[in-house]
Motif scaffolding. Structure first.
Motif, PDB file in Angstrom:
ATOM      1  N   LEU A 117       0.823  -1.203   0.000  1.00  0.00           N
ATOM      2  CA  LEU A 117       0.000   0.000   0.000  1.00  0.00           C
ATOM      3  C   LEU A 117       0.861   1.257   0.000  1.00  0.00           C
ATOM      4  O   LEU A 117       0.665   2.170  -0.804  1.00  0.00           O
ATOM      5  CB  LEU A 117      -0.915  -0.007   1.222  1.00  0.00           C
ATOM      6  CG  LEU A 117      -1.852   1.195   1.372  1.00  0.00           C
ATOM      7  CD1 LEU A 117      -2.851   1.236   0.224  1.00  0.00           C
ATOM      8  CD2 LEU A 117      -2.577   1.124   2.713  1.00  0.00           C
ATOM      9  N   ILE A 118       1.855   1.279   0.882  1.00  0.00           N
ATOM     10  CA  ILE A 118       2.675   2.491   1.023  1.00  0.00           C
ATOM     11  C   ILE A 118       3.628   2.665  -0.152  1.00  0.00           C
ATOM     12  O   ILE A 118       4.038   3.784  -0.469  1.00  0.00           O
ATOM     13  CB  ILE A 118       3.448   2.459   2.364  1.00  0.00           C
ATOM     14  CG1 ILE A 118       3.899   3.878   2.756  1.00  0.00           C
ATOM     15  CG2 ILE A 118       4.657   1.539   2.301  1.00  0.00           C
ATOM     16  CD1 ILE A 118       4.459   3.970   4.160  1.00  0.00           C
ATOM     17  N   LEU A 119       3.969   1.567  -0.836  1.00  0.00           N
ATOM     18  CA  LEU A 119       4.909   1.651  -1.949  1.00  0.00           C
ATOM     19  C   LEU A 119       4.225   1.881  -3.293  1.00  0.00           C
ATOM     20  O   LEU A 119       4.899   2.019  -4.312  1.00  0.00           O
ATOM     21  CB  LEU A 119       5.759   0.368  -2.024  1.00  0.00           C
ATOM     22  CG  LEU A 119       6.647   0.086  -0.819  1.00  0.00           C
ATOM     23  CD1 LEU A 119       7.335  -1.265  -0.972  1.00  0.00           C
ATOM     24  CD2 LEU A 119       7.676   1.190  -0.622  1.00  0.00           C
ATOM     25  N   GLY A 120       2.901   1.924  -3.289  1.00  0.00           N
ATOM     26  CA  GLY A 120       2.178   2.144  -4.528  1.00  0.00           C
ATOM     27  C   GLY A 120       2.631   3.435  -5.196  1.00  0.00           C
ATOM     28  O   GLY A 120       2.687   4.484  -4.577  1.00  0.00           O
ATOM     29  N   GLY A 121       3.001   3.346  -6.472  1.00  0.00           N
ATOM     30  CA  GLY A 121       3.445   4.526  -7.197  1.00  0.00           C
ATOM     31  C   GLY A 121       4.923   4.813  -7.080  1.00  0.00           C
ATOM     32  O   GLY A 121       5.422   5.769  -7.673  1.00  0.00           O
ATOM     33  N   ASN A 122       5.644   3.989  -6.300  1.00  0.00           N
ATOM     34  CA  ASN A 122       7.095   4.162  -6.171  1.00  0.00           C
ATOM     35  C   ASN A 122       7.781   3.101  -7.034  1.00  0.00           C
ATOM     36  O   ASN A 122       7.858   1.935  -6.641  1.00  0.00           O
ATOM     37  CB  ASN A 122       7.533   4.018  -4.707  1.00  0.00           C
ATOM     38  CG  ASN A 122       8.990   4.396  -4.481  1.00  0.00           C
ATOM     39  OD1 ASN A 122       9.835   4.217  -5.351  1.00  0.00           O
ATOM     40  ND2 ASN A 122       9.290   4.906  -3.302  1.00  0.00           N
TER      41      ASN A 122
END
Length: 266
Positions: A117-122
């Motif tokens: 979730l927190i790494l989405g888009g990274n």
């Protein structure tokens, strides 16, 4: 406050405490359940410094990552990465160099779910759901092979994980397998809880964790240092975590129950 049901990945038994979520609770995080908090409260009851020790270990991770980036490391493999909290490896490294790449590894479904979730888009950070005790599975994973260049130095992070691995799984051999794969110039950061300084309190912590999914196995200084075999220790060697490259300006830094160090592969 309980974690809401929509934040619980399918198949996760919230009644069984896990080390990743207990650690999250000790750090003041919110990704934990009643069973984890109950264990955390037992730990703090027998080891009042428990929250401080967790914070100290997290601070060591931050300093080690910064040191690695200063040494030219731009890719990281974080074993047993746990629940994402403020100060993740990718946040620290990419703040210094946006091009840094990070692969997180954990077998806790909650940790993996929140990492995704927190790494989405990274595009420069990912997570592998795998057991660090199976190095070949981790190293040959699609994520690791796709994100990391094994011909260039890697920062390997094994922070606060090996005190959850029993002697029967041969932790030194696990470390050696990862070390063998690393190219020259790689750096390895490792921290490990010990009962050297407070044996009675740490025995009580062991008791508190024995019925969790992740019982604990504290080791003395000589055994922790042996995990760095085959590496050249960076000064000041294996020391109490707060003493490893202590933050500038801090005075009267007190040792705690975590040994920590960084080694370089020649």
């Amino acid at each position: 406050m309980s974690v809401q049901s929509e934040r619980v990945p399918e198949g996760v038994d919230v009644r069984l405490p896990s080390a990743a979520r207990v650690y999250d609770w000790l750090l003041g995080g919110s990704h934990n359940f009643d069973a984890d908090r109950a264990v955390g409260e037992k730990v703090v009851a027998v080891l009042p410094s428990g929250r401080r020790v967790a914070a100290s270990n997290r601070a060591f991770l931050r300093r080690a990552v910064r040191y690695m980036v200063e040494q030219g490391i731009t890719q990281f493999l974080d074993l047993g990465s746990g629940i994402p909290t403020v100060g993740n490896v990718h946040e620290i490294a990419q703040d210094m160099d946006p091009g840094c790449k990070v692969v997180y590894v954990d077998y806790d479904k909650v940790a993996v779910a929140h990492s995704r979730l927190i790494l989405g888009g990274n595009p420069n950070a990912t997570v592998v759901e795998a057991d660090l005790c199976r190095p070949d599975e981790v190293l040959n994973s699609t994520a690791a092979q796709g994100m990391l260049d094994f011909d260039q130095p890697i920062g390997l992070l094994m922070v606060a994980v090996f005190h959850f691995i029993p002697d029967s799984l041969r932790p030194a051999e696990i470390v050696a397998r990862y070390r063998e794969t690393l190219p020259a110039g790689s750096l390895v950061a490792l921290s490990h809880l010990t009962a050297d300084h407070a044996p009675e309190a740490m025995a009580a912590v062991t008791e508190a964790m024995k019925n969790s999914r992740d019982p604990m196995y504290f080791r003395p200084y000589a055994e922790v240092t042996a995990l760095f075999d085959g590496l050249d220790l960076v000064e000041p060697g294996v020391v109490s975590a707060p003493l490893w490259h202590a933050e500038p300006g801090l005075r009267d830094v007190e040792p705690d129950d975590v040994y920590a160090g960084v080694g370089r592969k020649a």
